[in-house]
Scaffold this active site. Sequence first.
Site, PDB file in Angstrom:
ATOM      1  N   ILE A 190       0.815  -1.219   0.000  1.00 15.34           N
ATOM      2  CA  ILE A 190       0.000   0.000   0.000  1.00 15.34           C
ATOM      3  C   ILE A 190       0.847   1.266   0.000  1.00 15.34           C
ATOM      4  CG2 ILE A 190      -2.028  -1.056   1.061  1.00 15.34           C
ATOM      5  CD1 ILE A 190      -1.098  -0.010   3.754  1.00 15.34           C
ATOM      6  N   VAL A 207       5.407  -0.584   2.755  1.00 18.49           N
ATOM      7  CA  VAL A 207       4.323  -0.745   3.719  1.00 18.49           C
ATOM      8  C   VAL A 207       3.251  -1.605   3.058  1.00 18.49           C
ATOM      9  CG1 VAL A 207       2.590   0.387   5.151  1.00 18.49           C
ATOM     10  CG2 VAL A 207       4.794   1.511   4.737  1.00 18.49           C
ATOM     11  N   ASP A 242       8.855  15.536  13.527  1.00 21.99           N
ATOM     12  CA  ASP A 242       8.449  15.417  12.120  1.00 21.99           C
ATOM     13  C   ASP A 242       6.926  15.423  12.009  1.00 21.99           C
ATOM     14  OD1 ASP A 242       8.763  15.207   9.397  1.00 21.99           O
ATOM     15  OD2 ASP A 242       9.181  13.056   9.397  1.00 21.99           O
ATOM     16  N   SER A 296      12.929   3.666   3.720  1.00 20.99           N
ATOM     17  CA  SER A 296      13.406   2.505   4.475  1.00 20.99           C
ATOM     18  C   SER A 296      12.818   1.184   3.997  1.00 20.99           C
ATOM     19  CB  SER A 296      13.091   2.686   5.966  1.00 20.99           C
ATOM     20  OG  SER A 296      11.697   2.795   6.162  1.00 20.99           O
TER      21      SER A 296
END
EC number: 2.7.10.1
Length: 372
Positions: free
Chosen positions: A8, A16, A127, A13
């Site tokens: 999705i 998902v 963030d 990194s």
Amino acid sequence: RIHIEKIIGSGESGEVCYGRLQVPGQRDVPVAIKALKAGYTERQRQDFLREAAIMGQFDHPNIIRLEGVVTRGRLAMIVTEYMENGSLDAFLRTHDGQFTILQLVGMLKGVGAGMRYLSDLGYIHRDLAARNILVDGRLVCKVSDFGLSRALEDDPEAAYTTAGGKIPIRWTAPEAIAFRTFSSASDVWSFGVVMWEVLAYGERPYWNMTNQDVISSVEEGYRLPAPMGCPRALHQLMLDCWHKDRAQRPRFSHVVSVLEALVHSPESLRATATVSRCPAPAFARSCFDLRAGGNGNGDLTVGDWLDSIRMGRYRDHFAAGGYSSLGMVLHMNAQDVRALGITLMGHQKKILGSIQTMRSQLSCTQGPRRHL
């Protein structure tokens, strides 16, 4: 067991995925699985698992819930609750103009409650942005993405200083950009930008300005203007969050109290904010300048303007309506926009808000005006 069904999303990194957590004797639970990409370094693995360790400490309805961690051989995955509506910024862009002000304030109240919880625990997010807030099927917003989070000391005035790493300029407080000093007060600044994103239905903060122009404009005192139709009380809260002196910014407990009071007194949301003052010099240089031309060579077109506000889909509407120059566009009102067949209320507001900004820029800009 975890059964992965589809990808999705993806990031720096890794990917998902959407899947189901199968627990013996219980119903399958829909989950999001964040998998660390192949070829990761040991440092990346440690940072990845540190994010999971941070998430595992939290228990709040407005913080994304950790379901578990998988570490088997070279495999590393973080499993969290699944949020049907995805990230807040994309969700709002998809549903532009479709919510009431009270619904938007309700979303912000949830984000604020989650941030108050983090602040009370001594954590700074670093963030906070609409892209890092997830929305479930009931429009409950939950703070996520703790990759940059850090724990503060017990001292309420504590600040975390970092020597390196990327900083999301448009969401970050001036002192955090200049000195890399982060605190709960810098998170409050970011929350103010999230408020603006929500009221602007996922618009990019500071539009097409460069990061350097954002830094310069904020330093010169420029603050984001109220989005079209934004209640005065909400824009004032944004401005409070954007106080240059971090000691003067409200704490999250106060922010949540203000939002709760607004929800319980809807009449206080009726007065809309006024048009902002003249833009700061760096903002005027970077914006879609009516005197210099949208593409930098003096050729100013209605299409360029529509593209700059992500409304390029209406090029043909304006052409069919006979609006061949921005000089004609500047005289448009709400009825004119509707007459073009633009039916989405959010898009009407965005177009009218941009026209209002252009009028303001023309009246503020010094020097002779070029023919439009």
